[in-house]
Enzyme design. Structure first.
Site, PDB file in Angstrom:
ATOM      1  N   PHE A 361     -30.433  -4.380  22.543  1.00 46.16           N
ATOM      2  CA  PHE A 361     -30.651  -5.563  23.383  1.00 46.16           C
ATOM      3  C   PHE A 361     -31.893  -6.266  22.855  1.00 46.16           C
ATOM      4  O   PHE A 361     -32.970  -5.658  22.767  1.00 46.16           O
ATOM      5  CB  PHE A 361     -30.867  -5.201  24.854  1.00 46.16           C
ATOM      6  CG  PHE A 361     -31.318  -6.393  25.681  1.00 46.16           C
ATOM      7  CD1 PHE A 361     -30.396  -7.156  26.377  1.00 46.16           C
ATOM      8  CD2 PHE A 361     -32.662  -6.763  25.737  1.00 46.16           C
ATOM      9  CE1 PHE A 361     -30.795  -8.266  27.114  1.00 46.16           C
ATOM     10  CE2 PHE A 361     -33.072  -7.867  26.478  1.00 46.16           C
ATOM     11  CZ  PHE A 361     -32.142  -8.614  27.162  1.00 46.16           C
ATOM     12  N   GLU A 362     -31.744  -7.534  22.524  1.00 47.13           N
ATOM     13  CA  GLU A 362     -32.871  -8.376  22.151  1.00 47.13           C
ATOM     14  C   GLU A 362     -32.564  -9.811  22.549  1.00 47.13           C
ATOM     15  O   GLU A 362     -31.446 -10.273  22.378  1.00 47.13           O
ATOM     16  CB  GLU A 362     -33.117  -8.385  20.639  1.00 47.13           C
ATOM     17  CG  GLU A 362     -33.535  -7.078  20.016  1.00 47.13           C
ATOM     18  CD  GLU A 362     -33.671  -7.187  18.499  1.00 47.13           C
ATOM     19  OE1 GLU A 362     -34.555  -6.524  17.941  1.00 47.13           O
ATOM     20  OE2 GLU A 362     -32.879  -7.939  17.881  1.00 47.13           O
ATOM     21  N   VAL A 363     -33.549 -10.489  23.100  1.00 39.46           N
ATOM     22  CA  VAL A 363     -33.534 -11.947  23.162  1.00 39.46           C
ATOM     23  C   VAL A 363     -34.766 -12.377  22.396  1.00 39.46           C
ATOM     24  O   VAL A 363     -35.881 -11.925  22.711  1.00 39.46           O
ATOM     25  CB  VAL A 363     -33.582 -12.479  24.608  1.00 39.46           C
ATOM     26  CG1 VAL A 363     -33.572 -14.011  24.606  1.00 39.46           C
ATOM     27  CG2 VAL A 363     -32.415 -11.941  25.425  1.00 39.46           C
TER      28      VAL A 363
END
Length: 474
Positions: A361-363
């Site tokens: 998960f990365e933004v």
């Protein structure tokens, strides 16, 4: 006589009914019954412009909830061969979505209409100035239907997947669309080291409410670089296999880690965007997302974000920190003041404590990844060969880069994005928070405050108050 009286009574009743009908019609001349896009009659004022009619509700696929799902097309999207799909769920007049067997001629019910098709943003004044609803006290918190107001960032979801991952990624897309993107309609980029097949394209295109794009990774981004000693790399894989290190003997996993570390953000399709949200197959989002994380990152000047953190498997990165220290010595100008070294090291940088943000998960900001500091960092590590001579993961690479090259204020923890990727769960701490976000996760499974998590370090480094109830989950 009685019969005559009965007739008089009937005449009076009929006259009263007739006068009532005339009165009703005379007082409703400003209204008419008209059919809308859903073929359902609605009572609307004649003087009201068509674009001001009842708000259009979006379902998770971007189609109006009363319309059937057209599996060959999607709203505002692109078909598998690049044919543009119109906002009403069908393509431009006369075009055909390959493999769907559906002719995309315009529907007679929508020809000449000035009413916006399903999925079109609601007409509001100062649309770009609409505030985000960050708490239950904010206006619009419960407006979870229809298209969300406010500006859109130049952003996309991005997924690295194989054709065989189609049903696992379909599940992930449904999670993201239902909890967030059905209201925002952001694009989705799919990347693969092989061409995507028609099944993958049809399934994913039908589920995404924004546009879908499919890219094949160039060979030079998914292969051994020239400076790698193939025999040495083979012996490393054999040794790791004997020691039963996870993915220790996998060549493709190493290509994946190197690709995610240094190349995904330089793919031709990704060059069109400034922000990305990485999504893996078979993830789950447990809570509603009431605001736009891309916009939050942009407005608060964040560059990188996470929801889970933990210690890396030490056998996969025995010399990674040596390479990092060499980079710091050779490129001192790239090391940010007020960085997050305290998250990465317990002795001021002499050794690595193995903490990293879990990168499935990365933004994040793509311009930062494409910047000279990050490119120099990746290329320095890549020359040392640890992606193949050991098994360096993209998670510690991204984390160390963010920790050293960015001020600590540029990294954000999304407590309100509840997330699962086997085997760890981030479930927001605090009962009221979970109720407000309509979460369905079990707080007992929250990983944040367990001994193997590094999230406490992040809070301590940034002098942040830990959420209410964290002590009960330690």
């Amino acid at each position: 006589m009685a019969a005559g009286n009965a007739r008089i009574v009937r005449y009076i009743v009929f006259a009263a009914f007739f006068l009532g009908v005339l009165y009703f019609i005379s007082n409703n001349q400003g209204y008419r019954i008209q059919s809308d896009l859903y073929n359902v009659g609605k009572t609307q004022p004649v003087t009201q412009p068509l674009e001001k009619e009842q708000p259009i509700l979006n379902s998770g696929s971007g189609l109006a909830s009363s319309e059937p799902l057209d599996t060959g097309a999607k709203l505002g999207g692109t078909s598998s061969d690049g044919v543009k799909i119109g906002g009403d769920g069908i393509g431009k007049s006369g075009s055909t979505v390959p493999g769907s067997g559906i002719s995309n001629s315009e529907s007679d019910s929508t020809k000449g209409s000035t009413r916006p098709p399903p999925g079109t943003p609601k007409q509001q004044t100062d649309l770009g100035e609409a505030a985000m609803a960050m708490t239950p006290n904010d206006h619009g918190w419960n407006d979870m239907l229809g298209t969300a107001p406010g500006p859109r960032m130049n952003a996309t979801f991005v997924t690295l997947a194989r054709n065989s991952d189609v049903w696992e990624i379909a599940r992930s897309i449904r999670q993201v669309e239902d909890r967030f993107n059905r209201r925002y309609n952001y694009d989705w980029v799919f990347l693969n080291d092989k061409p995507f097949d028609e099944t993958f394209k049809k399934v994913t295109t039908s589920l995404v409410s924004g546009k879908t794009h499919y890219g094949e990774i160039p060979h030079e981004h998914w292969s051994f670089p020239e400076h790698i000693d193939q025999e040495k790399a083979k012996k490393v894989r054999e040794d790791m296999a004997q020691r039963k290190i996870i993915y220790g003997d996998s060549i493709s996993y190493r290509h994946m880690c190197r690709f995610e570390s240094g190349f995904f953000f330089r793919q031709e399709l990704m060059m069109n965007y400034e922000w990305y949200w990485r999504v893996e197959p078979s993830i789950e989002l447990f809570c509603d997302i009431h605001y736009d994380p891309f916009r939050y990152m942009a407005e608060h000047k964040k560059k990188y974000s996470f929801v889970l953190s933990l210690y890396e498997y030490v056998e996969t990165i025995p010399t990674l920190w040596d390479s990092v220290k060499k980079f710091m010595k050779n490129y001192p100008e790239h090391i940010a003041e007020g960085n997050s070294m305290g998250f990465l090291s317990d002795d001021g940088g002499e050794t690595y404590n193995k903490c990293h943000f879990w990168s499935n998960f990365e933004v994040g900001n793509l311009e930062w990844l494409r910047s000279k500091p990050y490119i120099d960092f990746f290329e320095s590590l890549d020359q040392d060969g640890g992606f193949f001579y050991e098994r360096w993961g993209d998670a510690p690479v991204h984390s160390i880069a963010a920790g050293l090259l960015l001020p600590k204020e540029d990294i954000h923890f999304f407590n309100d994005i509840a997330y699962y990727h086997v085997p760890f769960t981030h479930c927001p701490t605090g009962e009221q928070t979970r109720i407000d976000l309509r979460c369905h996760c079990n707080p007992k499974e929250n990983f944040d405050w367990k001994g193997y998590s590094c999230t406490s370090r992040y809070f301590d480094l940034n002098k942040l108050d830990k959420p209410q109830g964290y002590e009960e989950q330690e």
